[in-house]
Design a protein around this motif. Structure first.
Motif: not given
Length: 207
Positions: A32-35, A37-38, A41, A62, A65, A69
């Motif tokens: 879950e790379a998006n989590k 990254a979130e 941030t 992840a 990715e 990124q």
């Protein structure tokens, strides 16, 4: 120094973000790379590197990715060279999850004292769950991130490729139980614990 855990991926594997000021490192980007990254941030930090406790599939979901990124290097034990791209050795095939792979690590650990910006840590070899398993000790945070070696009231399985129970038991007793008893243990799965708790009550390896 702050250690932030994230339970991610199909196995609920713990990924850790270790931050100091605006700098950070990532240990075991499990999925879950998006989590991830979130959270980076949200913490307002810039990752400098990815460190792997070992190369099993559930710790690398992840990896590519996040590496791409943020354009950051990946570090792994030399003993597991080639595992990231091999779903048989990294365990993905055993669990029927297909070809979970990643590109080769950029660097292999050569020193026991590591620094990434203002973040410093020491490395201990803790094989047994896998031949190249390592643990990361953060003296400033009085903590250890130990992958799948020692859990809260448990230990890592040793029936996967290259696993060895006697070796794992030795690693825990000599490399982890020798840490200060108040140190927090951040494992690859499940809740955190302390060295003292596991020495006293771990049903698999007594202190």
């Amino acid at each position: 120094m702050m250690i932030t855990p994230l339970s991610l991926g199909p196995m609920g594997t713990n990924c850790y973000i270790i931050a100091k000021g605006v700098e950070a490192i990532i240990v075991d980007p499990s999925g879950e790379a998006n989590k991830i990254a979130e959270k980076l941030t949200e913490l307002r930090v810039q990752p400098l590197a990815i460190l792997l406790t070992h190369a099993h599939f559930d710790h690398i979901g992840a990896l590519d990715e996040i590496r791409e990124q943020y354009n950051i290097p990946v570090y792994l034990s030399k003993q597991e060279q080639g595992w990231l791209s091999d779903p048989e050795r990294n365990g993905a095939l055993l669990f029927g999850l297909g070809d979970i792979t990643a590109k080769e690590a950029d660097f292999f650990f050569t020193d026991t004292e590591l620094s990434f910006g203002s973040i410093t840590l020491s490395l201990r070899k803790t094989p047994g769950h896998s031949p190249g398993s390592v643990s990361f000790i953060f003296t400033e945070a009085e903590s250890v991130i130990d992958g799948d070696s020692l859990f809260n009231s448990g230990i890592g399985r040793t029936d996967l490729f290259g696993g060895d129970y006697e070796q794992l038991e030795k690693s825990i007793k000599e490399e982890l139980y020798s840490l200060p008893s108040h140190y927090t243990v951040y494992p690859g799965h499940g809740p955190k614990t302390t060295i003292q708790n596991e020495q006293a009550s771990n049903p698999f390896v007594k202190g």
